[in-house]
Scaffold this motif. Structure first.
Motif, PDB file in Angstrom:
ATOM      1  N   ALA A  92      52.426  43.024  74.166  1.00  0.00           N
ATOM      2  CA  ALA A  92      51.856  41.687  73.961  1.00  0.00           C
ATOM      3  C   ALA A  92      51.136  41.646  72.611  1.00  0.00           C
ATOM      4  O   ALA A  92      50.692  42.673  72.092  1.00  0.00           O
ATOM      5  N   PRO A  93      51.049  40.455  72.012  1.00  0.00           N
ATOM      6  CA  PRO A  93      50.414  40.326  70.683  1.00  0.00           C
ATOM      7  C   PRO A  93      48.885  40.380  70.753  1.00  0.00           C
ATOM      8  O   PRO A  93      48.188  39.446  70.380  1.00  0.00           O
ATOM      9  N   VAL A  94      48.375  41.485  71.272  1.00  0.00           N
ATOM     10  CA  VAL A  94      46.929  41.682  71.381  1.00  0.00           C
ATOM     11  C   VAL A  94      46.593  43.077  70.875  1.00  0.00           C
ATOM     12  O   VAL A  94      47.451  43.960  70.802  1.00  0.00           O
ATOM     13  N   SER A  95      45.342  43.275  70.549  1.00  0.00           N
ATOM     14  CA  SER A  95      44.883  44.558  70.032  1.00  0.00           C
ATOM     15  C   SER A  95      44.782  45.593  71.155  1.00  0.00           C
ATOM     16  O   SER A  95      44.328  45.279  72.258  1.00  0.00           O
ATOM     17  N   ARG A  96      45.215  46.817  70.844  1.00  0.00           N
ATOM     18  CA  ARG A  96      45.071  47.891  71.829  1.00  0.00           C
ATOM     19  C   ARG A  96      43.606  48.203  72.090  1.00  0.00           C
ATOM     20  O   ARG A  96      43.243  48.634  73.192  1.00  0.00           O
ATOM     21  N   THR A  97      42.775  47.996  71.084  1.00  0.00           N
ATOM     22  CA  THR A  97      41.345  48.215  71.280  1.00  0.00           C
ATOM     23  C   THR A  97      40.785  47.259  72.325  1.00  0.00           C
ATOM     24  O   THR A  97      39.967  47.647  73.165  1.00  0.00           O
ATOM     25  N   GLU A  98      41.237  46.001  72.302  1.00  0.00           N
ATOM     26  CA  GLU A  98      40.790  45.038  73.302  1.00  0.00           C
ATOM     27  C   GLU A  98      41.250  45.441  74.702  1.00  0.00           C
ATOM     28  O   GLU A  98      40.515  45.280  75.676  1.00  0.00           O
ATOM     29  N   LEU A 101      39.006  48.211  75.802  1.00  0.00           N
ATOM     30  CA  LEU A 101      37.672  47.715  76.141  1.00  0.00           C
ATOM     31  C   LEU A 101      37.692  47.017  77.501  1.00  0.00           C
ATOM     32  O   LEU A 101      36.746  47.149  78.288  1.00  0.00           O
ATOM     33  N   GLY A 102      38.761  46.269  77.781  1.00  0.00           N
ATOM     34  CA  GLY A 102      38.871  45.625  79.092  1.00  0.00           C
ATOM     35  C   GLY A 102      38.921  46.642  80.211  1.00  0.00           C
ATOM     36  O   GLY A 102      38.264  46.474  81.258  1.00  0.00           O
ATOM     37  N   GLN A 103      39.688  47.724  80.002  1.00  0.00           N
ATOM     38  CA  GLN A 103      39.760  48.794  81.004  1.00  0.00           C
ATOM     39  C   GLN A 103      38.400  49.469  81.167  1.00  0.00           C
ATOM     40  O   GLN A 103      37.978  49.789  82.289  1.00  0.00           O
TER      41      GLN A 103
END
Length: 249
Positions: A92-98, A101-103
């Protein structure tokens, strides 16, 4: 930040819906509270502790519950990797860092809930909180323990493929962390070489911070405990984010 919230919400819902996980995670903390607390309360005398030995170990047992729940949240990464959810997320077009952080926040929230349940049980067993601000301090330290060790678990899980291997390694790591934290014994009474090892354990500062909040007493300055545990939390989040960005699927 929508992805952080979405993954946090997913993890929290999975935790709340898993009644067996919640109940199963209560077994060991309650066992230690009842067996060690009541069993040794009349035998072990700790100067300066109004609540006796059971009052002394209650903050340690709460820390243990948060530690175990948070560090084993990392297994969710391996689970998602094996069942394809992680692949769908990473493309998906989202940051792996985000995503990481969600996890992390989701695992820490589950750990905080678990620790709060043990705290409520401790109140029924005779724990008397020193003050409302003290209760807030204890919650802050529980949050820091949850965030740091969830990130720690994710960092390990990012480099592993097998759930059973992750569990074995985490068991090998988590028991020394808990055993050296001063959760079950006063660190001031330890030999100097063992006390040095205890002071290297980041959980020690979490245990002493919670103990200060709940009982109003601590063997380590609570400000120092907060600074060190906060620094460890930041370090683990950075490490977890770096390793998660390199994850392969």
């Amino acid at each position: 930040m929508d992805i952080v919230y979405t993954i946090w919400l997913r993890n929290v819902k999975r935790y709340i819906r898993s009644k067996s996980r919640i109940i199963g995670s209560l077994g060991m903390p309650i066992f230690l509270l009842l067996v060690l607390g009541f069993g040794l309360n009349s035998v072990v005398i700790l100067p300066g502790i109004r609540h006796g030995y059971i009052g002394f170990i209650m903050p340690g047992i709460i820390s243990m519950s948060v530690l175990f729940t948070s560090i084993f949240s990392g297994i969710q990464i391996i689970w998602d990797k094996q069942f394809g959810f992680l692949k769908e997320t990473l493309v998906a077009p989202v940051s792996r860092t985000e995503i990481m952080l969600g996890q992390t926040v989701g695992g820490a929230t589950a750990a905080l809930i678990q620790g709060t349940i043990i705290l409520m049980i401790s109140l029924f067993l005779g724990l008397k909180i020193s003050s409302v601000p003290g209760f807030t301090i204890a919650i802050i330290f529980m949050i820091l323990i949850g965030l740091s060790f969830t990130a720690f678990g994710i960092a390990f899980a990012s480099r592993m493929e097998d759930m059973h291997g992750f569990q074995l390694i985490m068991n090998f790591v988590v028991f020394p962390i808990f055993g050296l934290s001063g959760a079950l014994f006063p660190i001031d009474s330890l030999p100097s070489w063992l006390r040095s090892l205890t002071m290297l354990d980041p959980l020690t500062y979490g245990v002493e911070g919670i103990r200060y909040g709940l009982l109003g007493t601590s063997q380590i300055n609570p400000v120092l405990s907060f600074v060190i545990l906060t620094a460890f939390t930041i370090l683990m989040i950075i490490l977890g984010a770096c390793l998660f960005r390199k994850i392969s699927i």
